[in-house]
Design a protein around this motif. Sequence first.
Motif, PDB file in Angstrom:
ATOM      1  N   UNK A 151       0.854  -1.191   0.000  1.00 49.42           N
ATOM      2  CA  UNK A 151       0.000   0.000   0.000  1.00 49.42           C
ATOM      3  C   UNK A 151       0.893   1.245   0.000  1.00 49.42           C
ATOM      4  N   UNK A 152       0.644   2.143  -0.928  1.00 42.93           N
ATOM      5  CA  UNK A 152       1.460   3.366  -1.044  1.00 42.93           C
ATOM      6  C   UNK A 152       1.146   4.333   0.089  1.00 42.93           C
ATOM      7  N   UNK A 153       2.075   5.274   0.292  1.00 45.77           N
ATOM      8  CA  UNK A 153       1.871   6.323   1.287  1.00 45.77           C
ATOM      9  C   UNK A 153       0.664   7.182   0.910  1.00 45.77           C
ATOM     10  N   UNK A 154      -0.070   7.610   1.937  1.00 46.99           N
ATOM     11  CA  UNK A 154      -1.284   8.429   1.763  1.00 46.99           C
ATOM     12  C   UNK A 154      -2.399   7.645   1.084  1.00 46.99           C
ATOM     13  N   UNK A 155      -2.384   6.334   1.247  1.00 46.98           N
ATOM     14  CA  UNK A 155      -3.451   5.502   0.705  1.00 46.98           C
ATOM     15  C   UNK A 155      -3.803   4.418   1.707  1.00 46.98           C
ATOM     16  N   UNK A 156      -5.016   3.908   1.608  1.00 44.89           N
ATOM     17  CA  UNK A 156      -5.438   2.734   2.366  1.00 44.89           C
ATOM     18  C   UNK A 156      -6.179   1.812   1.411  1.00 44.89           C
ATOM     19  N   UNK A 157      -6.104   0.514   1.730  1.00 47.26           N
ATOM     20  CA  UNK A 157      -6.798  -0.492   0.928  1.00 47.26           C
ATOM     21  C   UNK A 157      -7.998  -0.995   1.713  1.00 47.26           C
ATOM     22  N   UNK A 158      -9.144  -1.018   1.052  1.00 47.57           N
ATOM     23  CA  UNK A 158     -10.378  -1.499   1.680  1.00 47.57           C
ATOM     24  C   UNK A 158     -10.475  -3.010   1.437  1.00 47.57           C
ATOM     25  N   UNK A 159     -10.595  -3.753   2.536  1.00 44.93           N
ATOM     26  CA  UNK A 159     -10.684  -5.217   2.448  1.00 44.93           C
ATOM     27  C   UNK A 159     -12.093  -5.647   2.856  1.00 44.93           C
ATOM     28  N   UNK A 160     -12.703  -6.503   2.039  1.00 46.21           N
ATOM     29  CA  UNK A 160     -14.029  -7.051   2.328  1.00 46.21           C
ATOM     30  C   UNK A 160     -13.903  -8.554   2.579  1.00 46.21           C
ATOM     31  N   UNK A 161     -14.733  -9.029   3.510  1.00 45.40           N
ATOM     32  CA  UNK A 161     -14.756 -10.468   3.810  1.00 45.40           C
ATOM     33  C   UNK A 161     -16.133 -10.997   3.449  1.00 45.40           C
ATOM     34  N   UNK A 162     -16.141 -11.840   2.457  1.00 43.82           N
ATOM     35  CA  UNK A 162     -17.381 -12.420   1.941  1.00 43.82           C
ATOM     36  C   UNK A 162     -18.392 -11.323   1.545  1.00 43.82           C
ATOM     37  N   UNK A 163     -17.857 -10.266   0.907  1.00 43.00           N
ATOM     38  CA  UNK A 163     -18.700  -9.185   0.415  1.00 43.00           C
ATOM     39  C   UNK A 163     -19.024  -8.116   1.423  1.00 43.00           C
ATOM     40  N   UNK A 164     -18.547  -8.252   2.660  1.00 47.21           N
ATOM     41  CA  UNK A 164     -18.837  -7.276   3.701  1.00 47.21           C
ATOM     42  C   UNK A 164     -17.549  -6.579   4.115  1.00 47.21           C
ATOM     43  N   UNK A 165     -17.696  -5.290   4.392  1.00 47.36           N
ATOM     44  CA  UNK A 165     -16.511  -4.538   4.810  1.00 47.36           C
ATOM     45  C   UNK A 165     -15.922  -5.155   6.068  1.00 47.36           C
ATOM     46  N   UNK A 166     -14.564  -5.326   6.031  1.00 43.35           N
ATOM     47  CA  UNK A 166     -13.887  -5.960   7.163  1.00 43.35           C
ATOM     48  C   UNK A 166     -12.892  -5.014   7.837  1.00 43.35           C
TER      49      UNK A 166
END
Length: 279
Positions: A9-24
């Motif tokens: 993940x680059x600086x000044x960024x975040x990655x959104x991770x979902x678990x089974x289609x739901x935000x985790x």
Amino acid sequence: MCIPCCVCVSTSEVVVVERLGKFDRLLPAGLGCYCCPCEQRAGTVSFRVQQLDVRVETKTKDNVFLQTVVSVQYQVIREKVYHAFYSLTNPQQQITAHVYDVMRSQLPTLELDAVFEAKEELALAVKNALQETMSEYGFQILQALITDIDPDVRVKQAMNEINSAKRLKFAVAEQAEGQKILQVKAAEAEAEAKYLSGVGVAKQRKAIVDGLRTSIVDFNDGVKGASSKDVMDLLLLSQYFDCIREVGSSKHCKTTFVPNGTAGSGIRDALLVAEAAAV
């Protein structure tokens, strides 16, 4: 079976991770992992300042159509990443709609000349409207700038001609005032010159009279029995011959008229008659 998947993940960024289609969870900058296929990377959210240029076409109060460019600078709020990612399908389109709404409600209340003077007020109105709305969705509006106001070409030409005519009017008035000053000064100079010329002539005549008086007195003292009339005849004759000499020595002289009489009294009478005729 879950397989670990790594992501940078680059600086000044975040990655959104979902678990089974739901935000985790969110993966911060650096090396992050999530388990495939139960978990997946839903997207990336940047905290950098972004800019959106919106071109709006509308008309003014005096029915002049123009195009304006509004530059909106916005940024995702770190504490509201969830809202920024999931609330809006297209944030840029939402911002564009609000810019259209504000500009097309404000510009028709202003005349064309007032639009150029009210840029700051218009930009502040756009910023306030966007800030009030977009903050609920996780976006912070940093600045709204009106970077261009572009009327029709014929309108700009007409405005330039009006300005040119006004400046030409002022120039003509200033030129006329300058000519007036020149004429007044020339008249004053001419009057002063005539006055000084008159003073010079008066002084010259006074000097001539004083010289004649002195010459007559000296002649009477030196020549016994001579009268004032004889002295005047002699002076007139001398001046007459001086005049003849000056006229004869001129380059353009062709003819000289000489009186008939040879006696002093005849010449004197002729000169007196010529002087009276000249006067």
